[in-house]
Design a protein around this motif. Structure first.
Motif, PDB file in Angstrom:
ATOM      1  N   ILE A  99      -5.106  20.599   6.519  1.00 46.76           N
ATOM      2  CA  ILE A  99      -4.818  20.147   5.162  1.00 46.76           C
ATOM      3  C   ILE A  99      -6.107  19.655   4.514  1.00 46.76           C
ATOM      4  CG2 ILE A  99      -3.404  18.617   3.730  1.00 46.76           C
ATOM      5  CD1 ILE A  99      -1.823  20.639   5.409  1.00 46.76           C
ATOM      6  N   GLU A 100      -6.844  18.857   5.253  1.00 43.75           N
ATOM      7  CA  GLU A 100      -8.139  18.330   4.826  1.00 43.75           C
ATOM      8  C   GLU A 100      -8.936  18.008   6.085  1.00 43.75           C
ATOM      9  OE1 GLU A 100      -9.472  17.837   1.859  1.00 43.75           O
ATOM     10  OE2 GLU A 100      -7.794  18.054   0.470  1.00 43.75           O
ATOM     11  N   THR A 101     -10.226  17.698   5.904  1.00 48.24           N
ATOM     12  CA  THR A 101     -11.027  17.156   7.004  1.00 48.24           C
ATOM     13  C   THR A 101     -11.724  15.893   6.525  1.00 48.24           C
ATOM     14  OG1 THR A 101     -12.980  18.464   6.398  1.00 48.24           O
ATOM     15  CG2 THR A 101     -11.469  19.433   8.022  1.00 48.24           C
ATOM     16  N   GLU A 102     -11.987  15.003   7.494  1.00 49.80           N
ATOM     17  CA  GLU A 102     -12.662  13.739   7.202  1.00 49.80           C
ATOM     18  C   GLU A 102     -12.002  13.040   6.013  1.00 49.80           C
ATOM     19  OE1 GLU A 102     -15.130  12.500   9.263  1.00 49.80           O
ATOM     20  OE2 GLU A 102     -14.528  14.224  10.470  1.00 49.80           O
ATOM     21  N   CYS A 103     -10.731  12.719   6.180  1.00 48.99           N
ATOM     22  CA  CYS A 103      -9.904  12.178   5.093  1.00 48.99           C
ATOM     23  C   CYS A 103      -9.926  10.653   5.087  1.00 48.99           C
ATOM     24  CB  CYS A 103      -8.458  12.649   5.261  1.00 48.99           C
ATOM     25  SG  CYS A 103      -8.301  14.425   5.352  1.00 48.99           S
ATOM     26  N   ARG A 104     -10.514  10.092   4.060  1.00 53.43           N
ATOM     27  CA  ARG A 104     -10.536   8.638   3.921  1.00 53.43           C
ATOM     28  C   ARG A 104      -9.212   8.155   3.350  1.00 53.43           C
ATOM     29  NH1 ARG A 104     -15.864   9.882   1.562  1.00 53.43           N
ATOM     30  NH2 ARG A 104     -17.280   9.981   3.330  1.00 53.43           N
ATOM     31  N   VAL A 105      -8.708   7.096   3.940  1.00 52.12           N
ATOM     32  CA  VAL A 105      -7.410   6.565   3.540  1.00 52.12           C
ATOM     33  C   VAL A 105      -7.427   5.048   3.721  1.00 52.12           C
ATOM     34  CG1 VAL A 105      -6.434   6.872   5.859  1.00 52.12           C
ATOM     35  CG2 VAL A 105      -4.897   6.814   3.862  1.00 52.12           C
ATOM     36  N   TYR A 106      -6.610   4.359   2.957  1.00 54.30           N
ATOM     37  CA  TYR A 106      -6.491   2.911   3.132  1.00 54.30           C
ATOM     38  C   TYR A 106      -5.023   2.527   3.072  1.00 54.30           C
ATOM     39  CZ  TYR A 106      -5.708   2.478  -1.931  1.00 54.30           C
ATOM     40  OH  TYR A 106      -5.196   2.582  -3.206  1.00 54.30           O
ATOM     41  N   HIS A 107      -4.723   1.383   3.663  1.00 55.99           N
ATOM     42  CA  HIS A 107      -3.347   0.892   3.607  1.00 55.99           C
ATOM     43  C   HIS A 107      -3.150   0.173   2.280  1.00 55.99           C
ATOM     44  CE1 HIS A 107       0.422  -1.037   4.605  1.00 55.99           C
ATOM     45  NE2 HIS A 107       0.490  -0.326   5.732  1.00 55.99           N
ATOM     46  N   LYS A 108      -2.133   0.593   1.575  1.00 56.45           N
ATOM     47  CA  LYS A 108      -1.890   0.120   0.210  1.00 56.45           C
ATOM     48  C   LYS A 108      -1.659  -1.382   0.131  1.00 56.45           C
ATOM     49  CE  LYS A 108       0.934   1.548  -3.764  1.00 56.45           C
ATOM     50  NZ  LYS A 108       2.039   2.480  -4.165  1.00 56.45           N
ATOM     51  N   TYR A 109      -1.095  -1.963   1.165  1.00 61.52           N
ATOM     52  CA  TYR A 109      -0.736  -3.379   1.134  1.00 61.52           C
ATOM     53  C   TYR A 109      -1.590  -4.236   2.073  1.00 61.52           C
ATOM     54  CZ  TYR A 109       3.237  -0.971  -0.889  1.00 61.52           C
ATOM     55  OH  TYR A 109       4.010  -0.148  -1.657  1.00 61.52           O
ATOM     56  N   LEU A 110      -1.939  -3.693   3.236  1.00 59.91           N
ATOM     57  CA  LEU A 110      -2.667  -4.482   4.227  1.00 59.91           C
ATOM     58  C   LEU A 110      -4.176  -4.425   4.044  1.00 59.91           C
ATOM     59  CD1 LEU A 110      -0.549  -3.740   7.417  1.00 59.91           C
ATOM     60  CD2 LEU A 110      -0.368  -5.641   5.816  1.00 59.91           C
ATOM     61  N   ARG A 111      -4.660  -3.498   3.225  1.00 58.48           N
ATOM     62  CA  ARG A 111      -6.065  -3.450   2.836  1.00 58.48           C
ATOM     63  C   ARG A 111      -7.030  -3.274   4.013  1.00 58.48           C
ATOM     64  NH1 ARG A 111      -3.770  -2.769  -1.538  1.00 58.48           N
ATOM     65  NH2 ARG A 111      -4.466  -3.687  -3.502  1.00 58.48           N
ATOM     66  N   TYR A 112      -6.852  -2.202   4.736  1.00 52.67           N
ATOM     67  CA  TYR A 112      -7.845  -1.726   5.696  1.00 52.67           C
ATOM     68  C   TYR A 112      -8.003  -0.229   5.460  1.00 52.67           C
ATOM     69  CZ  TYR A 112      -3.972   0.171   8.450  1.00 52.67           C
ATOM     70  OH  TYR A 112      -2.869   0.891   8.858  1.00 52.67           O
ATOM     71  N   ALA A 113      -9.079   0.350   5.964  1.00 56.67           N
ATOM     72  CA  ALA A 113      -9.365   1.762   5.679  1.00 56.67           C
ATOM     73  C   ALA A 113      -9.823   2.483   6.935  1.00 56.67           C
ATOM     74  CB  ALA A 113     -10.427   1.879   4.585  1.00 56.67           C
ATOM     75  N   GLY A 114      -9.803   3.796   6.868  1.00 60.68           N
ATOM     76  CA  GLY A 114     -10.274   4.616   7.971  1.00 60.68           C
ATOM     77  C   GLY A 114     -10.418   6.057   7.539  1.00 60.68           C
ATOM     78  N   THR A 115     -10.913   6.878   8.448  1.00 58.32           N
ATOM     79  CA  THR A 115     -11.106   8.298   8.167  1.00 58.32           C
ATOM     80  C   THR A 115     -10.401   9.125   9.233  1.00 58.32           C
ATOM     81  OG1 THR A 115     -13.257   7.899   7.129  1.00 58.32           O
ATOM     82  CG2 THR A 115     -12.786  10.150   7.839  1.00 58.32           C
TER      83      THR A 115
END
Length: 206
Positions: A99-115
């Protein structure tokens, strides 16, 4: 075929040299940062030079995978070729549809991120796939990491059917570890780690 479009997050930025995520200009911790108490315990007896070499190898192989998926080019240093061949063999065996590669995402409520390395479709399942080139896989660490990515996506309405670690090896082979969609134990562990991180930050600001 599962029709999936992952959301884009222009409000989330990433500084790769410092490994820092910012949401609307404000720093938020990465999954790796939150998990540091666990990973430090696991890797405490490993020589720092070995860890740095492993990190460099991981980045090189991940870049090679991204270039292959996005541009269909094979651009990998000879010393890392075996890991990349393992990836190609996995692609041939499972026929994932990225679908994608190296996808950055964050938690909408808990405010942490990852790839997330490569969300993809295999058969009829949407799977959050992460590639590893380390000598061994610690299922506790990877389970927590994958669950954190999965829950971050879920906060934006995307639900994975399962998660997987693809362990790429220097001899051109691979192994694939699959994880259930909702791992309550791993999520509880990550939540506890995030609580500790937030508590530490509160006292640092005083």
């Amino acid at each position: 075929m599962v029709d999936v479009t992952l959301p884009k997050f222009p409000e989330l930025t990433f500084e790769p040299k410092k490994h820092i995520y910012k949401l609307n200009g404000i720093y938020i911790p990465s999954v790796t940062t939150v998990m540091r108490p666990l990973s430090n315990e696991f890797y405490k007896d490993v020589d720092e030079d070995i860890l740095n070499a492993a990190a460099d190898r991981g980045r090189a192989v991940h870049n090679g995978i991204e270039n292959y998926v996005k541009f269909e080019i094979e651009d990998i240093a000879p010393q890392h070729r075996g890991y990349f061949d393992g990836f190609l063999k996995w692609m041939a065996d499972f026929k994932p549809i990225p679908i994608e590669t190296e996808c950055r995402v964050y938690h909408k409520y808990l405010r942490y991120a990852g790839t997330a390395d490569m969300p993809c479709v295999i058969g009829k399942n949407l799977i959050c796939v992460d590639f590893k080139t380390s000598a061994e896989i610690n299922r506790m660490l990877t389970g927590v990491q994958l669950e954190a990515y999965s829950k971050a996506y879920e906060s934006h309405g995307v639900k994975f059917d399962e998660k997987a670690i693809v362990h790429l090896k220097s001899d051109g082979t691979y192994s694939m570890e699959r994880y259930k969609a909702n791992d309550s134990e791993s999520w509880e562990v990550f939540g506890a780690l995030l609580t500790i991180w937030n508590h530490q930050q509160k006292y640092k600001r005083r």
